[in-house]
Motif scaffolding. Structure first.
Motif, mmCIF file in Angstrom:
data_model
loop_
_atom_site.group_PDB
_atom_site.id
_atom_site.type_symbol
_atom_site.label_atom_id
_atom_site.label_comp_id
_atom_site.label_asym_id
_atom_site.label_seq_id
_atom_site.Cartn_x
_atom_site.Cartn_y
_atom_site.Cartn_z
ATOM 1 N N GLY A 220 0.790 -1.229 0.000
ATOM 2 C CA GLY A 220 0.000 0.000 0.000
ATOM 3 C C GLY A 220 0.814 1.267 0.000
ATOM 4 O O GLY A 220 0.261 2.367 -0.035
ATOM 5 N N ALA A 221 2.145 1.139 0.033
ATOM 6 C CA ALA A 221 3.032 2.306 0.061
ATOM 7 C C ALA A 221 3.400 2.713 -1.363
ATOM 8 O O ALA A 221 3.625 1.861 -2.222
ATOM 9 C CB ALA A 221 4.283 2.006 0.863
ATOM 10 N N THR A 222 3.484 4.022 -1.598
ATOM 11 C CA THR A 222 3.806 4.533 -2.924
ATOM 12 C C THR A 222 4.921 5.559 -2.824
ATOM 13 O O THR A 222 4.885 6.454 -1.980
ATOM 14 C CB THR A 222 2.582 5.207 -3.574
ATOM 15 O OG1 THR A 222 1.518 4.260 -3.673
ATOM 16 C CG2 THR A 222 2.926 5.721 -4.973
ATOM 17 N N VAL A 223 5.926 5.410 -3.689
ATOM 18 C CA VAL A 223 6.972 6.409 -3.830
ATOM 19 C C VAL A 223 6.863 6.994 -5.240
ATOM 20 O O VAL A 223 7.003 6.277 -6.229
ATOM 21 C CB VAL A 223 8.376 5.799 -3.614
ATOM 22 C CG1 VAL A 223 9.454 6.851 -3.873
ATOM 23 C CG2 VAL A 223 8.496 5.252 -2.200
ATOM 24 N N LYS A 224 6.573 8.283 -5.294
ATOM 25 C CA LYS A 224 6.404 8.950 -6.587
ATOM 26 C C LYS A 224 7.646 9.741 -6.938
ATOM 27 O O LYS A 224 8.269 10.377 -6.089
ATOM 28 C CB LYS A 224 5.182 9.874 -6.572
ATOM 29 C CG LYS A 224 4.959 10.632 -7.879
ATOM 30 C CD LYS A 224 3.578 11.246 -7.979
ATOM 31 C CE LYS A 224 2.546 10.202 -8.363
ATOM 32 N NZ LYS A 224 1.232 10.801 -8.704
ATOM 33 N N VAL A 225 7.999 9.718 -8.224
ATOM 34 C CA VAL A 225 9.162 10.433 -8.737
ATOM 35 C C VAL A 225 8.731 11.772 -9.311
ATOM 36 O O VAL A 225 7.763 11.846 -10.084
ATOM 37 C CB VAL A 225 9.874 9.618 -9.830
ATOM 38 C CG1 VAL A 225 11.042 10.408 -10.430
ATOM 39 C CG2 VAL A 225 10.338 8.284 -9.290
ATOM 40 N N ARG A 226 9.444 12.820 -8.944
ATOM 41 C CA ARG A 226 9.303 14.114 -9.611
ATOM 42 C C ARG A 226 10.653 14.464 -10.226
ATOM 43 O O ARG A 226 11.700 14.306 -9.595
ATOM 44 C CB ARG A 226 8.849 15.198 -8.631
ATOM 45 C CG ARG A 226 7.400 15.030 -8.187
ATOM 46 C CD ARG A 226 6.456 15.021 -9.356
ATOM 47 N NE ARG A 226 5.048 14.820 -9.001
ATOM 48 C CZ ARG A 226 4.091 14.572 -9.890
ATOM 49 N NH1 ARG A 226 4.414 14.463 -11.178
ATOM 50 N NH2 ARG A 226 2.859 14.407 -9.504
ATOM 51 N N HIS A 227 10.646 14.921 -11.471
ATOM 52 C CA HIS A 227 11.882 15.149 -12.216
ATOM 53 C C HIS A 227 11.768 16.426 -13.046
ATOM 54 O O HIS A 227 10.702 16.753 -13.573
ATOM 55 C CB HIS A 227 12.160 13.970 -13.155
ATOM 56 C CG HIS A 227 13.242 14.238 -14.156
ATOM 57 N ND1 HIS A 227 12.985 14.418 -15.505
ATOM 58 C CD2 HIS A 227 14.586 14.391 -14.007
ATOM 59 C CE1 HIS A 227 14.119 14.658 -16.144
ATOM 60 N NE2 HIS A 227 15.105 14.642 -15.261
ATOM 61 N N SER A 228 12.879 17.135 -13.150
ATOM 62 C CA SER A 228 12.948 18.312 -14.006
ATOM 63 C C SER A 228 14.315 18.366 -14.672
ATOM 64 O O SER A 228 15.327 18.061 -14.029
ATOM 65 C CB SER A 228 12.707 19.597 -13.198
ATOM 66 O OG SER A 228 12.754 20.734 -14.040
ATOM 67 N N GLU A 229 14.335 18.757 -15.950
ATOM 68 C CA GLU A 229 15.585 18.914 -16.697
ATOM 69 C C GLU A 229 15.604 20.290 -17.352
ATOM 70 O O GLU A 229 14.601 20.729 -17.921
ATOM 71 C CB GLU A 229 15.703 17.834 -17.764
ATOM 72 C CG GLU A 229 16.990 17.905 -18.589
ATOM 73 C CD GLU A 229 17.121 16.747 -19.552
ATOM 74 O OE1 GLU A 229 16.705 16.905 -20.727
ATOM 75 O OE2 GLU A 229 17.632 15.681 -19.132
ATOM 76 N N VAL A 230 16.743 20.976 -17.244
ATOM 77 C CA VAL A 230 16.899 22.298 -17.866
ATOM 78 C C VAL A 230 18.194 22.322 -18.658
ATOM 79 O O VAL A 230 19.112 21.540 -18.412
ATOM 80 C CB VAL A 230 16.907 23.433 -16.815
ATOM 81 C CG1 VAL A 230 15.607 23.453 -16.025
ATOM 82 C CG2 VAL A 230 18.101 23.303 -15.883
ATOM 83 N N SER A 231 18.269 23.231 -19.605
ATOM 84 C CA SER A 231 19.465 23.374 -20.421
ATOM 85 C C SER A 231 20.569 24.087 -19.653
ATOM 86 O O SER A 231 20.315 24.976 -18.845
ATOM 87 C CB SER A 231 19.141 24.166 -21.682
ATOM 88 O OG SER A 231 20.293 24.339 -22.489
#
Length: 359
Positions: A249-260
Motif C-alpha cells: 500500500g506504500a507509494t513512492v512517486k518520482v518528480r523530475h525536471s531537466e533544464v538546459s
C-alpha cells in the motif's frame, strides 16, 4: 405515533453514536504517517590542497536515513572549477564507508556523508555541507542499504554507470553515489538518480521519469575528465525499506525536471523540483549533469570533460538549502558546474522522491 417517534429518535441517536465511534477508533481514517526531519551540521571547510578530499557527516538523532545530500561553496573565478562532489552516501557511523563487498551492506543506517573533492585548483572558499533525511513511518520501521560498484571509468570523456537494486518486495526511498580515489582529480560522480531494473529503463541506464511510481533501483555515474586511472571505482547506493514489511500500500512517486545548461566555461546551473500536494513527503533526491534526455535515452556524458556536480540537497522552492531541523522540506535542488572549457549540449537534472506509506 409516540412509539414511532421514540423509535426514530433511537435510530437517530444510534447513527450519531456510530459516526462518533468511527471517528474515535484508530485506523479507520486514512493518514500518511511518513515524517522526515532534515539534519545538517553546517559546512566543513576544504579541501585545502589539490587532488584531495574532505569528508563530513550529518546524523539522525531519531529516525533512519532515507537519503541525503550535499551542498558546496566554490568561490569565484577559475579556481571555482576545482571544487567537486566526490561522494554523497550512507555510513554506519559517520566515517566508515561501504566500499567492500556488494549487496546489502547495512541496516537501519543513521548517518550520511558529504564528501568534497578537489581537482588541480583550490581556494579558501571551498566547503561541503551534508544533509541527512531522517525518516520515520508507522509502517516502514526498518531500512537497508544496497551497494553496487564498477571499476572505472578509466579513460578521458567516458562514463561509468552502475546500478544498485532493492530486494524484492521493498520500496526504494533514496540513494547516493561515490567515486574513488580522490587523487584522480578529474574523476567525479556526475549523476545519482532513481531508476528501474527493467528493460524499459535499460536496466538502470535510463532514469525514472516525472510521475513514475515505485522505482526499485538507484544509478550512479562516474565521469573521467583527464584519463588518469588509479583503480578508479564508481559506487551506487540504494536506500530501501526493510525486509518482511508489507509495502503493497506504500507509494513512492518520482518528480523530475531537466533544464538546459550550463554551457559557458566556468559557469553553473541550478534546477529545482518538488513534491506535489498529493505525492507524499520528500524522502530523498538526486542530481545529474549530462547530455540530456536522461529519462528516454541511455545516459550520456555532458559536453565537457570538466563538468561536475556541486549540489544535491533538500531545499525550498527557490533552491535555497533548508536548515537543520526542517520538517516540511518539499523540494530537491541540483547544482551543476562546468570546468574551464565551454560545454555545448549540456543539461542539468533534479529528482525528488515523495513517499506515502498508505497507513
Amino acid at each position: 405515533m409516540r412509539k414511532m417517534l421514540l423509535r426514530r429518535g433511537a435510530v437517530g441517536k444510534a447513527l450519531v453514536m456510530s459516526a462518533l465511534l468511527a471517528l474515535a477508533v484508530p485506523g479507520t481514517a486514512y493518514a500518511n504517517t511518513v515524517g522526515v526531519t532534515v539534519k545538517t551540521p553546517g559546512a566543513t571547510m576544504g579541501p585545502a590542497s589539490a587532488f584531495s578530499e574532505i569528508s563530513t557527516n550529518a546524523a539522525c538523532s531519531s529516525g533512519l536515513i532515507s537519503g541525503g545530500g550535499i551542498n558546496q561553496a566554490i568561490g569565484t573565478g577559475t579556481s571555482s572549477n576545482g571544487n567537486k562532489i566526490n561522494g554523497t552516501s550512507p555510513s554506519p557511523d559517520g566515517s566508515t564507508e561501504y566500499t567492500g563487498s556488494t549487496g546489502v551492506v547495512g541496516t537501519d543506517v543513521a548517518y550520511w556523508l558529504g564528501i568534497g573533492g578537489s581537482g588541480g585548483a583550490v581556494n579558501a572558499s571551498f566547503s561541503s555541507t551534508p544533509y541527512a533525511m531522517c525518516f520515520t513511518s508507522n509502517l516502514i520501521n526498518h531500512t537497508q542499504v544496497v551497494m553496487n560498484k564498477l571499476a572505472g571509468p578509466t579513460s578521458s570523456g567516458t562514463v561509468g554507470l552502475v546500478t544498485a537494486t532493492c530486494p524484492a518486495n521493498t520500496r526504494l526511498l533514496g540513494g547516493g553515489a561515490r567515486i574513488t580515489p580522490a587523487s584522480v582529480g578529474s574523476l567525479k560522480p556526475i549523476a545519482s538518480f532513481p531508476t528501474f531494473n527493467d528493460s524499459a529503463h535499460a536496466f538502470g541506464q535510463k532514469a525514472a521519469a516525472d510521475g513514475e511510481t515505485n522505482p526499485d533501483s538507484w544509478s550512479a555515474v562516474g565521469w573521467n575528465g583527464g584519463g588518469g586511472n588509479s583503480n578508479n571505482t564508481t559506487y551506487a547506493y540504494a536506500i530501501c525499506s526493510g525486509n518482511n514489511i508489507n509495502v503493497s500500500g506504500a507509494t513512492v512517486k518520482v518528480r523530475h525536471s531537466e533544464v538546459s545548461g550550463p554551457t559557458a566555461a566556468t559557469s553553473g546551473q541550478t534546477v529545482t523540483v518538488g513534491c506535489g500536494g498529493n505525492d507524499g513527503k520528500l524522502v530523498g533526491g538526486g542530481a545529474a549533469i549530462s547530455g540530456g534526455n536522461v529519462t528516454t535515452t541511455n545516459f550520456t556524458g555532458p559536453g565537457s570533460v570538466g563538468d561536475h556536480l556541486n549540489g544535491s540537497y533538500p531545499s525550498d522552492s527557490g533552491g535555497t538549502p533548508v536548515g537543520d531541523g526542517t520538517t516540511n522540506a518539499a523540494y530537491w535542488t541540483a547544482v551543476t558546474h562546468t570546468g574551464g572549457g565551454s560545454s555545448p549540449s549540456t543539461y542539468s537534472d533534479a529528482w525528488a522522491l515523495c513517499a506515502d506509506d498508505g497507513v
